[in-house]
Each structure stands twice: as C-alpha cells, then as structure tokens.
Design a protein around this motif. Structure first.
Motif, PDB file in Angstrom:
ATOM      1  N   ARG C  86      -0.589   0.496  19.691  1.00 19.25           N
ATOM      2  CA  ARG C  86      -0.379   1.921  18.885  1.00 19.25           C
ATOM      3  C   ARG C  86      -0.097   1.440  17.516  1.00 19.25           C
ATOM      4  O   ARG C  86       0.262   0.293  17.296  1.00 19.25           O
ATOM      5  N   PHE C  88       1.839   2.738  13.825  1.00 22.90           N
ATOM      6  CA  PHE C  88       3.163   3.351  13.462  1.00 22.90           C
ATOM      7  C   PHE C  88       2.891   4.424  12.219  1.00 22.90           C
ATOM      8  O   PHE C  88       2.100   4.088  11.463  1.00 22.90           O
ATOM      9  N   LYS C  92       4.184  -0.443   9.324  1.00 22.59           N
ATOM     10  CA  LYS C  92       5.295  -1.208   9.381  1.00 22.59           C
ATOM     11  C   LYS C  92       4.459  -2.853   9.119  1.00 22.59           C
ATOM     12  O   LYS C  92       4.324  -3.313  10.215  1.00 22.59           O
ATOM     13  N   PRO C  93       4.001  -2.849   8.048  1.00 20.23           N
ATOM     14  CA  PRO C  93       3.492  -4.232   7.651  1.00 20.23           C
ATOM     15  C   PRO C  93       4.428  -5.540   7.749  1.00 20.23           C
ATOM     16  O   PRO C  93       5.737  -5.171   7.576  1.00 20.23           O
ATOM     17  N   PHE C  94       3.749  -6.902   8.232  1.00 16.33           N
ATOM     18  CA  PHE C  94       4.982  -7.798   8.005  1.00 16.33           C
ATOM     19  C   PHE C  94       5.027  -8.227   6.644  1.00 16.33           C
ATOM     20  O   PHE C  94       4.043  -9.156   6.220  1.00 16.33           O
ATOM     21  N   ASN C  96       6.286 -10.058   4.122  1.00 15.83           N
ATOM     22  CA  ASN C  96       6.329 -11.336   3.546  1.00 15.83           C
ATOM     23  C   ASN C  96       5.051 -12.149   3.764  1.00 15.83           C
ATOM     24  O   ASN C  96       5.031 -13.210   3.429  1.00 15.83           O
ATOM     25  N   ARG C 153      -4.564  -4.945  12.338  1.00 23.66           N
ATOM     26  CA  ARG C 153      -3.608  -5.772  12.991  1.00 23.66           C
ATOM     27  C   ARG C 153      -3.618  -5.242  14.767  1.00 23.66           C
ATOM     28  O   ARG C 153      -3.493  -6.009  15.499  1.00 23.66           O
ATOM     29  N   ALA C 154      -3.694  -3.710  14.691  1.00 24.98           N
ATOM     30  CA  ALA C 154      -3.857  -3.301  16.121  1.00 24.98           C
ATOM     31  C   ALA C 154      -5.034  -3.733  16.752  1.00 24.98           C
ATOM     32  O   ALA C 154      -5.129  -3.961  17.764  1.00 24.98           O
TER      33      ALA C 154
END
Lengths: 326, 304, 247
Positions: C86, C88, C92-94, C96, C153-154
């Motif tokens: 899923r 969000f 909510k990226p990473f 840094n 990313r997902a």
C-alpha cells in the motif's frame, strides 16, 4: 550513497594508512598512547553509530555494554585467571543479551524515552557494580593484571597501536557494509520512516533489535580491550553517563550515520582532551571540569548548527569544489 | 542526628513513619516534577538538564547560607525570580532553537547542557560534598509515633503550596488557559493568534523556577555536590510519565507513588538500591501504561 | 461463467476506536486484474480500511483473505511480503535518501542482492518517469514527484495487489493526467489495484468497479455509471447528477 562511500574510502585509506605508518617513524610512548586512544574511541563511537546513526536508535547508555566488556575481562582475569580473550567472549555474550533487552525497549519507547531508559539501564549496572563488594570489589574497582603476551593481551605500545588499528578498520568496515548491504539499506528505511519501511515488507522491529545487539557486542569488545590497555576498571567511570555521551559525541561531531565520522570526531575530541590535559595538568579537578564543559558546549553547537558533522562539512566543501571546477 | 534514633525504636510506629515519609517526600518530588511536566506537556521537549537546575538551586542555598548566613526559607523567595530569569535566559540561548528540531537534536542539546552545567559547578565550586545545616534541619517534630525534622515538614508544606499555586494559575488564569491550549494543539493555538514563542518562554521559565525553588527547599535534606541533580532526574521522569504529560495533578499523585516505592523499597532493601526501583518502575510504566495512570496523553504522543 | 478465485476478500471487516465505529462490516471482493475504486467523504473509513487490509492494524471483527490465505491481523511487513503493498495518503518518503535508494529499498523486499535491487529500481523509476530525479534527495522533491515516488517504491516490491491511497490529491491538471496514465499502464500490465480517490474525473477513467463508503459502511457498489446514478451516492457524496462527458 556510492559516491559518499568512495570518498570515504579515499579519506579512510589516508587516515588508516597514516595511522599504520606512525609507529614506524614515531617511538614516543605518549604519542603512541594518544594514537591508541584515538583509534579505540573512534571504534567505540563507530559501534555506537551502528545503533545511533544507522538504525536511528539514539542511546545514551552504551557505557553499559562497555562496562560489561571491561568487567568480564577483568573479573575472569583476576578471579579465574582466564585469558582476556575469553573475557571478551563472555562480555560479548552478556552484551548481546543486554542489547536484546535494550532493543526490545527501542520498539516500545520513542526517542527521548528510549534514551532515558538507556541511561537508567547503565546507571543500574553502575550501582550493582559499585556495591557488589563480594563479586566486583565494589567501588574500589578492579586492577587488571598485566601478563605479557598476545594471549593475555599484555602488549607493548606499538603492538597496541596495530591491534587498535585493526579493530578500528574492522568497525569502519562494518559501517561501510551497512551502507552497501541489503540489511543496511533496509535499516536506513527503518530509520527514516518506520511505518513506510514496514509497508515495504521490512520487519522493522527485528532489524532494530539486531542493530542494537550488534552495537552492544561491538562496544563490549572495545570495553575489554580498553580495560586491558588501561589496566584498571573503575565502576564509576566505565558505566558513567559521561562516557556514554562521549561515544555519541564523537559520532555526532564527525557525522552521524557516516562510516568515517566517528573517527573524525575521535581525532578532534581526543586530541583536544590530550591538549587540555597537557596544558592544565596542574589543576586536577579543574581540568576534568573544563574539558567536559567544552564537550557539553560543543555538543550543543554542533547538533544545532552542524548536524551533519565534519563529514557533512567535508561533503559540502567537496560538492562546492566540484561545482566550481565543473 | 536522625530524630528517629534519638527517640528510640519503641516510640516509632513504623508504618506511620513510612507513611508520613512518603507524603513528605512526595511533596518535594511533586515540586520538582511539576516543572518538568509543564515543560514536557506544553513544549513537548525533553529536558535532560532538569536535575542540574535543581543542583544550582541547592548551591544557591548553600552559598547564601555559608556566605551571608541566610536561611534557605528566606532564600526561597528570591530563588523563584532568580531561576525564572535563569529559565528565560536558557530558553533564549538554547531551548528556543531546538523546539522545532528533531528529537535527537533536543536530546543532545539538553544532554550537552546537563554536562556543561554539572562541570561548571565542578570547576567553580569543586566536587566536595557540602551541607546546608540551618537550625530547622535538626529540630525534631514528633507526631503520633512518627519523627521528622522541621526542614522536611516545612519543605513539604511550601512545596505543596507552590504546586497548588501553579495548578491554580494554570486552571484559572487567562495565561494558564493559553498555555494549556498550546499544549493541546500547537497549530490551533497559532491560528487563534496565540504567540507560542511567548508561551514556551513562560513555560520554560516557570518550570525552571519551580525546580530551582525545589533545590533551595531540599538543600537542608540532601548533600550538595555537582552531580546532585542526577538522582532526581530519573525519578522526575517516572513521576511525569506516571501522571501523564502535562498533567500537574497527575504529577502530584505520581510523586506520591514514586515516594511510596522509594520509602518502602528503602525500608525493605536498603537505600542503596533506590535507583533500581526507579528503573523498574520507569520501564514498567512505559511498557505497560505509557499513557500514564490516568490514561492522559503520554509517552506515545511525545512524537507529535 | 465461473469467476477465478478472488485475489482479495473482505468479510464483514469492522474497526472501532473507543465509541466510534470507523468501519462497519464491510465486505468486498477483488478479482485478479481488477481496478477497484473506493470513494466516500472524508472520515468515511477508506484509509482505515486500507490500514486493516495491509496490516497496519488488525480489524476488530471480520476476515481478510489474500490469495487464498487468511491474513487478518498479520503485521504490515508480512502482508507486503505476500504481495500486497500500500501507499500512504500523506506520503512518507525516506527523506534523506535519494530517489534511487528509496525505490531500491522497495525492491529489496524481493531481492537479496543490492545489485539486482538497483536494476529493478532503475526499471521501476523508468516506468514511473522519475529517471531525471533518480539522484535527488527525496525530501527535496515537490509533492507531485513525491507521490510518484511513493507509487514507484511500492511498485518495486513487485506486488500482486497495490493499494493506492489518494495519490492524486494535490496534483495540478498536468500531473493528474500523468498519474492517471501511469496507473492505467500498470493496470494494463496486469497489476491488480484498489484506488482511493476523491477526484471523480480520474476515478471514472480508471475504475472498472467502484465501492462507496459512508460513515464506515459500504452503501453502494457497481460500475462507474451505476454508481454515479445511484441516489444514495449522489445524496451522500456527489451532490448532483454526474454525467460522463465522454464515452
């Protein structure tokens, strides 16, 4: 990530190369002693960095693992006449257990509360060590006997330099591995955003515990080495909060979450300490105090104005140089 | 000389003594913790240096007593504005910059402050243990089979009085309401036109004034030395977590509980192990009831 | 005509928060290759539903079955490993880490070597048209790119079922068209999707079937045409007759 690692390799090669060559040219015991300390403190900060910088679990109680390593070797050495290497193994085993407990806490408690619990944990060990007369000689501490030979870690200064260097390179390598491995990448995800990481199939809790346990074991090893090197284990020192802060301090100043950072920080701080000790050698408690005031102030300033530390500064300068010469 | 010993064991009712000990101690812990829970609850900042301000209060009382022969009860009244000022300065110089920063920055900033303050005391006044011994520190009070000294009792009374004043301030004044509003929802407060910077400044100053005053109050009861604050820091956090972040009445009740654990624990196992009791209590609360005993906002929301 | 086994089945899934029932006995089925849309006003329970399906938290009642397996109450990372990923609603990226690193971490769910993960990631980045930004730090990206990164990313986890939570919110018309095209492409390549959206124009173009949630209950389900002429849907959400301008 790759370009940073390569840059580190150049810098690291330089640093460790120089360190390896120093004993060839310099025989002054005082200087070699400083070098050993720089390398050991650097390694200790690198160990802290695994949990603090790479996993994002900031602990101010790593002295707990350090003390466990120191006491294991000292007790096994003095009471049971065992080799400090065995003590090191015992220390690692105990620290893995303790690290597991702390890792469990890291999954229940958020940032500052976790930090607090680590402080509490190290203080509990301090109390136990300083009051358990029968077993640990209580508050008097344990002198560590010097028995010459590698098996008993009774070494001369030059040998210590190379031993410390080997440990430092190893710990540096562990961090570099974290920057390139599958485990390290996923750990970075956990550090950045635990929920997002979980949603991508990463068992965040498990990774955090592994990171903390690893950090604990690495710290313990250095605790053993340090005890053998210095020759005395004082509970009020080896379990102190000041010591825990120092592990973090080097990493923060040098650059948290970078492989070379802890060593850069150690060079700066340990040199500063050596300098202050030499200049203020007359005033006993005055020296300790000033030195720690400087620590505290530096910590406040660095964390606020140079969050990426020396490594970050170097990276920014390098980028600026690259742009200017593009 | 311990008043209990002077009177002889037969005249001390153990449980009454323990009970009153708990209450007296609880009152003092309340004053220490109330400042911390305010800072926590309103500013959402952990202050690792809280114990050091207590230590500074103790030193203030010590020097005033030694150099100027001033009784701590007298010094108390001056200590409140003095530490209020100290709080304002500390806020402006250090805390203001880290309120919106990450947890790590807050942790290390206040840890750095803690280290620096401890060692400023060490450098200026040496590591020697000092004591403050005004007349009331050895004046026994006997009541229904219990024995205490006057310092303890008055410290308790003043601590409770100050805490109640603080609670009243928070509950019934306009400023207090503004502060509580900011604690509940920072963004909404800004939208309502509340100057959150002012609120934070005031909160921090009040918190430091409370703990500085507490330091003056307890100076006759504990030894004064640079790391004297450490023993109180952990228990303050236990109190705050037990009572719920920002909940001042909760801090009062939490203080009593912590005091009870300490008094009972010391009685059965000796005073050496009290840090262990705090640790166990601390972990137990955080693991089983992070929202505090009263289900208020607790440890989980620290991440806001 | 017998349908193939459903990929995802929800049976009377319920979630309560204290006295509030956020999701009440919602049941639905998703077949492999479907593109299911979920609509509803804010607070209808759409994201809560996603949370329960993906394992962010367990339902209080009911069952979630994925690919024949009961995954009710399984933790998020286990569910993702099974092939259900899923995104969000609030991305909510990473922050840094670089875009490439972000997507690589997704790819590492399936890959044991970082080299293989990097190849996967580069391919996904291409599909999502993020190639130009691969080296950029995630937190430096504007919202539209962050949303695309979230999807990429997902996607890198090679899901069989992808849950997209309002990936179009906050996008300008150009970005919207690009995102719709991306989702269309993914679906055309065989990915099963459930999409939460408020932007009806996009939903109409994408979804084969739409489910409407209101106050935690499923009040309607059907084709886009059916949904937009459903009286209950119009009353509770759309507000007026929504007429498809094109075929």
């Amino acid at each position: 990530m790759i370009t940073r690692a390569l840059a580190h390799r150049r810098g690291a090669l330089l640093l460790f190369g120089v360190a390896a060559l120093i004993p060839v040219f310099v025989r002054d015991a005082y200087f070699l002693d400083s070098l050993v300390l720089i390398l050991l403190w650097g390694a200790l900060s690198a160990a802290w960095n695994v949990a603090g910088g790479y996993a994002g679990q900031v602990s101010i109680g790593h002295a707990a693992f350090f003390g466990i390593g120191a006491y294991s070797a000292a007790l096994l050495g003095t009471r049971f006449q065992q080799s400090p290497w065995l003590g090191m193994l015992v220390g690692v085993a105990l620290s893995l257990v303790a690290g597991g407990a702390i890792g469990y806490l890291s999954n229940r408690l958020k940032g500052p509360y976790f930090a607090l619990s680590t402080i509490a944990f190290s203080q509990v060990l301090l109390i136990v060590a300083s009051r358990w007369r029968a077993f640990t000689s209580g508050s008097e501490g344990i002198p560590v006997p010097f028995r010459p030979g590698f098996a008993s870690l009774g070494l001369g200064h030059v040998a210590w330099v190379y031993l410390a260097l080997a440990v430092a390179v190893l710990y540096w390598g562990v961090q570099v591995w974290l920057e390139h491995s599958r485990f390290g990448y996923r750990l970075a995800g956990v550090r950045e955003d635990e929920d997002a990481a979980q949603a991508l199939g990463i068992p965040a809790r498990r990774l955090k515990v592994i990171a903390v346990m690893t950090s604990a074991a690495l710290t313990s090893v250095c605790g053993t080495l340090w005890a053998q090197y210095i020759g005395f284990v004082d509970p009020f020192y080896v379990f102190s909060v000041d010591l825990s802060v120092r592990f973090a301090l080097n990493a923060i100043i040098g650059g948290m979450g970078t492989a070379l950072g802890p060593f850069l920080g150690s060079i700066l701080i340990t040199s500063l300490e050596t300098y202050l000790r030499a200049t203020l050698s007359g005033v006993q408690s005055g020296f300790t105090g000033i030195y720690l005031i400087v620590y505290g102030t530096v910590l406040i300033l660095v964390v606020r104005f140079f969050p990426d530390g020396l490594a970050g500064l170097a990276a920014r300068l390098r980028a600026r140089w690259a742009r200017a010469h593009a | 000389m311990d008043p209990a010993r002077r009177l002889g064991p037969a005249q001390i009712d153990v449980f009454a003594q323990l009970g009153v000990s708990t209450v007296l101690l609880g009152g003092i812990y309340a004053l220490i913790a109330v400042g911390l829970t305010l800072i926590f609850g309103i500013m959402r900042v952990v202050n690792f240096a809280h114990g050091e301000f207590l230590m500074l209060g103790m030193y203030l009382a010590f020097w005033a007593f030694t150099l100027l022969s001033l009784d701590p009860w007298f010094v108390l009244f001056f200590s409140i504005p003095i530490f209020f000022g100290v709080g304002l300065v500390t806020y402006a110089l250090i805390m203001k910059g880290v309120i919106h920063a990450s947890h790590n920055v807050q942790i290390f900033t206040t840890v750095g402050l803690s280290t620096a303050l401890q060692n400023v005391a060490l450098v200026l006044w040496s590591g020697d243990f000092h004591t403050v011994r005004p007349w009331h520190a050895s004046t026994p009070i006997r009541l229904a089979g219990t024995a205490f000294n006057l310092s303890q009792v008055v410290a308790f009374v003043i601590a409770i009085a100050l805490t109640v004043l603080l609670v009243a301030f928070m509950r019934w004044t306009h400023t207090g309401r503004v502060m509580r509003a900011t604690a509940q929802d920072r963004d909404a407060a800004i939208l309502m036109g509340i100057d959150t910077d002012q609120v934070y400044r005031l909160t921090f100053a009040i918190g430091i004034a409370a703990v500085g005053a507490a330091g003056v109050l307890v100076s006759p009861l504990y030894a004064v030395y640079p790391t004297a604050g450490l023993q109180f820091v952990l228990l303050s956090y236990v109190v705050v977590v037990l009572g719920g972040l920002g909940d001042m009445v909760g801090a009062l009740i939490g203080s009593l509980i912590v005091a009870a654990v300490e008094v009972a624990g010391s009685y059965f196992f000796g005073t050496a192990w009290k840090e262990i009791f705090y640790f166990v209590l601390f972990i137990a609360v955080l693991v089983f009831r992070p929202a505090g005993l009263f289900g208020q906002r607790g440890a989980e929301t620290l991440g806001a | 005509m017998s349908a193939p086994a459903p990929l995802l089945t929800l049976e009377a899934v319920t979630k309560r928060f204290g006295g509030l029932t956020a999701v009440r006995e919602v049941s639905l089925q998703v077949q492999p290759g479907d593109l299911l849309g979920i609509i509803g006003p804010n607070g209808a329970g759409k994201t809560t539903l996603f949370h329960m399906i993906s394992g962010y938290y367990p339902p209080d009642e009911g069952r979630v079955t994925f690919d024949g397996r009961d995954i009710t109450g399984q933790p998020a990372h286990a569910v993702s490993r099974l092939g259900l990923t899923r995104t969000f609603q609030i991305v909510k990226p990473f922050g840094n880490l670089s875009v490439l690193d972000n997507v690589m971490i997704g790819a590492l769910t399936r890959r044991s070597s970082t080299r293989a993960a990097r190849t996967d990631a580069e391919r996904v980045i291409d599909i999502c048209d993020l190639g130009r930004h691969a080296a950029a730090r995630a937190r430096a990206l504007p919202l539209a790119l962050r949303k695309r990164l979230e999807v990429a990313r997902a996607l890198a986890t090679q899901p069989r079922l992808l849950l997209l939570d309002e990936v179009m919110a906050g996008l300008n018309p150009t970005e919207l068209i690009a995102m719709v095209a991306l989702i269309r492409r993914l679906h055309a390549n065989g990915l099963t999707l459930i999409v939460i959206e408020h932007i009806m124009a996009a939903m109409m173009r994408l979804a084969q079937r739409i489910v409407m949630l209101h106050h935690g209950e499923k009040i309607a389900e059907g084709t886009p045409r059916e949904i937009t002429s459903d009286r209950r849907v119009i009353d509770a959400y759309l507000g007026e007759e929504f007429v498809l301008a094109d075929a």
